[in-house]
Motif scaffolding. Structure first.
Motif, PDB file in Angstrom:
ATOM      1  N   ARG A 112     -32.239 -21.258 -62.330  1.00  0.00           N
ATOM      2  CA  ARG A 112     -30.818 -20.957 -62.430  1.00  0.00           C
ATOM      3  C   ARG A 112     -30.505 -19.703 -61.620  1.00  0.00           C
ATOM      4  O   ARG A 112     -31.265 -18.723 -61.669  1.00  0.00           O
ATOM      5  CB  ARG A 112     -30.402 -20.730 -63.886  1.00  0.00           C
ATOM      6  CG  ARG A 112     -30.507 -21.967 -64.781  1.00  0.00           C
ATOM      7  CD  ARG A 112     -30.080 -21.639 -66.208  1.00  0.00           C
ATOM      8  NE  ARG A 112     -30.227 -22.768 -67.104  1.00  0.00           N
ATOM      9  CZ  ARG A 112     -29.285 -23.683 -67.330  1.00  0.00           C
ATOM     10  NH1 ARG A 112     -28.109 -23.569 -66.720  1.00  0.00           N
ATOM     11  NH2 ARG A 112     -29.493 -24.686 -68.158  1.00  0.00           N
ATOM     12  N   THR A 113     -29.403 -19.744 -60.896  1.00  0.00           N
ATOM     13  CA  THR A 113     -28.973 -18.588 -60.113  1.00  0.00           C
ATOM     14  C   THR A 113     -28.884 -17.339 -60.993  1.00  0.00           C
ATOM     15  O   THR A 113     -28.348 -17.384 -62.109  1.00  0.00           O
ATOM     16  CB  THR A 113     -27.610 -18.854 -59.478  1.00  0.00           C
ATOM     17  OG1 THR A 113     -27.735 -19.899 -58.516  1.00  0.00           O
ATOM     18  CG2 THR A 113     -27.055 -17.618 -58.791  1.00  0.00           C
ATOM     19  N   GLY A 114     -29.431 -16.230 -60.482  1.00  0.00           N
ATOM     20  CA  GLY A 114     -29.345 -14.956 -61.186  1.00  0.00           C
ATOM     21  C   GLY A 114     -30.392 -14.761 -62.260  1.00  0.00           C
ATOM     22  O   GLY A 114     -30.471 -13.688 -62.868  1.00  0.00           O
ATOM     23  N   GLN A 115     -31.221 -15.788 -62.492  1.00  0.00           N
ATOM     24  CA  GLN A 115     -32.292 -15.676 -63.481  1.00  0.00           C
ATOM     25  C   GLN A 115     -33.646 -15.813 -62.795  1.00  0.00           C
ATOM     26  O   GLN A 115     -33.764 -16.496 -61.773  1.00  0.00           O
ATOM     27  CB  GLN A 115     -32.156 -16.753 -64.555  1.00  0.00           C
ATOM     28  CG  GLN A 115     -30.866 -16.669 -65.358  1.00  0.00           C
ATOM     29  CD  GLN A 115     -30.784 -17.731 -66.440  1.00  0.00           C
ATOM     30  OE1 GLN A 115     -31.795 -18.306 -66.855  1.00  0.00           O
ATOM     31  NE2 GLN A 115     -29.582 -17.996 -66.915  1.00  0.00           N
ATOM     32  N   ARG A 116     -34.646 -15.171 -63.384  1.00  0.00           N
ATOM     33  CA  ARG A 116     -35.991 -15.296 -62.814  1.00  0.00           C
ATOM     34  C   ARG A 116     -36.532 -16.703 -63.034  1.00  0.00           C
ATOM     35  O   ARG A 116     -36.377 -17.277 -64.112  1.00  0.00           O
ATOM     36  CB  ARG A 116     -36.933 -14.275 -63.451  1.00  0.00           C
ATOM     37  CG  ARG A 116     -36.635 -12.837 -63.017  1.00  0.00           C
ATOM     38  CD  ARG A 116     -37.688 -11.881 -63.526  1.00  0.00           C
ATOM     39  NE  ARG A 116     -37.433 -10.519 -63.072  1.00  0.00           N
ATOM     40  CZ  ARG A 116     -38.230  -9.487 -63.329  1.00  0.00           C
ATOM     41  NH1 ARG A 116     -39.327  -9.655 -64.061  1.00  0.00           N
ATOM     42  NH2 ARG A 116     -37.932  -8.285 -62.863  1.00  0.00           N
ATOM     43  N   THR A 134     -35.890 -13.875 -58.578  1.00  0.00           N
ATOM     44  CA  THR A 134     -34.585 -14.237 -59.118  1.00  0.00           C
ATOM     45  C   THR A 134     -33.967 -15.302 -58.222  1.00  0.00           C
ATOM     46  O   THR A 134     -33.784 -15.077 -57.017  1.00  0.00           O
ATOM     47  CB  THR A 134     -33.669 -13.004 -59.193  1.00  0.00           C
ATOM     48  OG1 THR A 134     -34.257 -12.033 -60.054  1.00  0.00           O
ATOM     49  CG2 THR A 134     -32.296 -13.391 -59.727  1.00  0.00           C
ATOM     50  N   TRP A 135     -33.653 -16.453 -58.806  1.00  0.00           N
ATOM     51  CA  TRP A 135     -33.163 -17.588 -58.028  1.00  0.00           C
ATOM     52  C   TRP A 135     -31.838 -17.256 -57.359  1.00  0.00           C
ATOM     53  O   TRP A 135     -30.966 -16.624 -57.931  1.00  0.00           O
ATOM     54  CB  TRP A 135     -33.008 -18.807 -58.920  1.00  0.00           C
ATOM     55  CG  TRP A 135     -32.919 -20.114 -58.184  1.00  0.00           C
ATOM     56  CD1 TRP A 135     -31.908 -21.021 -58.266  1.00  0.00           C
ATOM     57  CD2 TRP A 135     -33.888 -20.681 -57.285  1.00  0.00           C
ATOM     58  NE1 TRP A 135     -32.185 -22.125 -57.479  1.00  0.00           N
ATOM     59  CE2 TRP A 135     -33.399 -21.940 -56.861  1.00  0.00           C
ATOM     60  CE3 TRP A 135     -35.124 -20.243 -56.798  1.00  0.00           C
ATOM     61  CZ2 TRP A 135     -34.099 -22.760 -55.974  1.00  0.00           C
ATOM     62  CZ3 TRP A 135     -35.822 -21.054 -55.915  1.00  0.00           C
ATOM     63  CH2 TRP A 135     -35.304 -22.296 -55.508  1.00  0.00           C
ATOM     64  N   HIS A 136     -31.707 -17.678 -56.120  1.00  0.00           N
ATOM     65  CA  HIS A 136     -30.590 -17.303 -55.268  1.00  0.00           C
ATOM     66  C   HIS A 136     -29.292 -18.026 -55.642  1.00  0.00           C
ATOM     67  O   HIS A 136     -29.302 -19.067 -56.292  1.00  0.00           O
ATOM     68  CB  HIS A 136     -30.939 -17.596 -53.805  1.00  0.00           C
ATOM     69  CG  HIS A 136     -31.585 -18.938 -53.599  1.00  0.00           C
ATOM     70  ND1 HIS A 136     -32.952 -19.102 -53.587  1.00  0.00           N
ATOM     71  CD2 HIS A 136     -31.062 -20.173 -53.417  1.00  0.00           C
ATOM     72  CE1 HIS A 136     -33.231 -20.386 -53.392  1.00  0.00           C
ATOM     73  NE2 HIS A 136     -32.098 -21.056 -53.287  1.00  0.00           N
ATOM     74  N   PRO A 137     -28.146 -17.484 -55.195  1.00  0.00           N
ATOM     75  CA  PRO A 137     -26.859 -18.125 -55.461  1.00  0.00           C
ATOM     76  C   PRO A 137     -26.646 -19.351 -54.576  1.00  0.00           C
ATOM     77  O   PRO A 137     -27.250 -19.484 -53.507  1.00  0.00           O
ATOM     78  CB  PRO A 137     -25.842 -17.029 -55.122  1.00  0.00           C
ATOM     79  CG  PRO A 137     -26.548 -16.130 -54.173  1.00  0.00           C
ATOM     80  CD  PRO A 137     -27.990 -16.167 -54.560  1.00  0.00           C
ATOM     81  N   SER A 193     -29.610 -20.917 -49.452  1.00  0.00           N
ATOM     82  CA  SER A 193     -28.569 -20.240 -50.226  1.00  0.00           C
ATOM     83  C   SER A 193     -27.314 -20.193 -49.370  1.00  0.00           C
ATOM     84  O   SER A 193     -27.269 -19.514 -48.340  1.00  0.00           O
ATOM     85  CB  SER A 193     -29.002 -18.829 -50.601  1.00  0.00           C
ATOM     86  OG  SER A 193     -27.982 -18.141 -51.291  1.00  0.00           O
ATOM     87  N   SER A 226     -22.494 -18.164 -58.405  1.00  0.00           N
ATOM     88  CA  SER A 226     -23.428 -17.524 -59.333  1.00  0.00           C
ATOM     89  C   SER A 226     -23.908 -18.477 -60.427  1.00  0.00           C
ATOM     90  O   SER A 226     -24.704 -18.090 -61.275  1.00  0.00           O
ATOM     91  CB  SER A 226     -22.771 -16.307 -59.985  1.00  0.00           C
ATOM     92  OG  SER A 226     -21.619 -16.701 -60.731  1.00  0.00           O
TER      93      SER A 226
END
Length: 386
Positions: A64-68, A75-78, A98, A373
């Motif tokens: 998930r974006t914004g989470q490791r 941290t996964w990209h937007p 991204s 996001s």
């Protein structure tokens, strides 16, 4: 603006993915695909992830974006977009673009032989609106910038070697790329309402630092012979590449691109079409056109990223529509394969199969939030046709 696309004219473990091109060439010329019963059966009720799948298939969230990413420090990209899979020993790697401005780039997730996540990391930084791209037989990822005068970047899915910009492949609003190892060219789509379909002919195969950029020419029809003409100035300045050859064939919003067995498939979102370029005969035809569905509501709209399976099935992701990935069979049947619920302000991006063909990866670019996001990347496992 965040858009979609993916590419994956993908080559896995250095070999071109098998695909029923000989069947498709005849079917595509005969008539565009029509709605019918899916070879995978009807969609079931939504699972815990909000995904409707045929019987025997399951989904899980990979990132998930914004989470490791689980078990990693990345941290996964937007706005996850185009992607591809690469064999990695007994496991594999999934790369993902991204599609945001200035800080776009791309990341990757590594899996072991059982599908467990063993790592995640960045493979490209500081680029702009990285939409789709494509895999090469020498196991690099071509990440494409979807901006005016955008570049193609050649990246290392393992994150060891630095990414390299490839200006010889042209500067334009890039979408996807697909590699034809037989003719030794790279096909490229362009997301403009009067865009073109290109191919890059490297001076030396396997080295994209120099070569010739060509554009398809051949009138305004939807089928028949085509040819290629060199683009005089791939740099696109002062005249943009799509306007340098007056006889260039126009395509309305080029999107996904996928090559296998002598055919390059590409989509155009402006007119809801899936095209087939027969590289053997140098001709084009329509594999699907949502305006030519003869009965009922077209099951596939908002055509975007496209990939294929070893059975000869095309999998086409929707940007909008009702958030489906639809299957188009070599027999000319189009039907939903999966549907994502509760994410109507998003789009499906980056479909790519694991090397063994048993897992399909894709993202919902904006997820439930409708913003960059909120991206979610999924894995679907099940009895895909071999």
């Amino acid at each position: 603006m965040e858009r979609r696309t993916f590419l994956r004219g993908t080559v896995i473990a250095g070999g071109s993915a098998a695909f029923g091109g000989s069947l498709w060439r005849g079917a595509a010329v005969a008539a565009p695909a029509q709605p019918g019963a899916s070879p995978y059966g009807a969609l079931g009720a939504a699972d815990a992830n909000g995904i409707q799948l045929p019987s025997g298939f399951t989904s899980r969230v990979i990132a998930r974006t914004g989470q490791r990413v689980a078990g990693t420090s990345y941290t996964w990209h937007p706005a996850p977009d185009g992607g591809a899979c690469y064999a990695d020993g007994t496991g594999w790697i999934y790369v993902s673009n991204s599609e945001v401005s200035t800080t776009g780039g791309a990341g990757a997730v590594r899996f072991d032989s059982s599908g467990g996540i063993t790592g995640a990391y960045r493979i490209l930084d500081g680029t702009n609106v990285n939409c789709a791209g494509g895999a090469t037989p020498w196991r690099t990822w071509l990440s494409c910038e979807e901006v005016s005068l955008g570049y193609v970047y050649e990246t290392d899915p393992w994150g060891v070697n630095a990414a390299v910009r490839r200006p010889a492949m042209g500067r334009f609003k890039h979408e996807a790329a697909a590699v034809d190892p037989v003719r030794r060219v790279v096909y490229l789509t362009e997301d403009e309402t009067d865009g073109c379909f290109y191919r890059f002919v490297p001076t030396t195969w396997g080295d994209l630092s120099s070569g010739r950029l060509e554009v398809m020419v051949g009138g305004s029809g939807t089928s028949g012979p085509v040819s290629w003409t060199a683009v005089p100035d791939p740099d696109g300045s002062p005249t943009v590449t799509r306007r340098q050859v007056s006889s260039a064939k126009r395509f309305n919003g080029g999107e996904g691109c996928y090559y296998a067995d002598g055919t390059c498939w590409f989509t155009t979102k402006g007119d809801g079409r899936v095209w087939a370029y027969d590289a053997v005969s140098s001709s084009i035809s329509l594999a699907y056109d949502d305006s030519l569905v003869t009965s009922g509501t077209p099951p596939l709209t908002g055509v975007d990223n496209v990939t294929g399976s070893s059975s000869g099935d095309l999998f086409v992701a929707e940007d909008g529509g009702n958030m489906e990935i639809c299957v188009i069979t070599p027999e000319g049947v189009v039907a939903p394969f999966l549907r994502v619920n509760g994410q109507s302000s998003s789009e499906i991006t980056g479909p790519a199969f694991s090397p063994d063909g048993g897992r399909l990866y894709f993202s919902s670019q904006r997820g439930t939030s409708g913003s960059s996001s909120g991206g979610i990347t999924y894995e679907v496992t099940g009895p895909f046709r071999g």
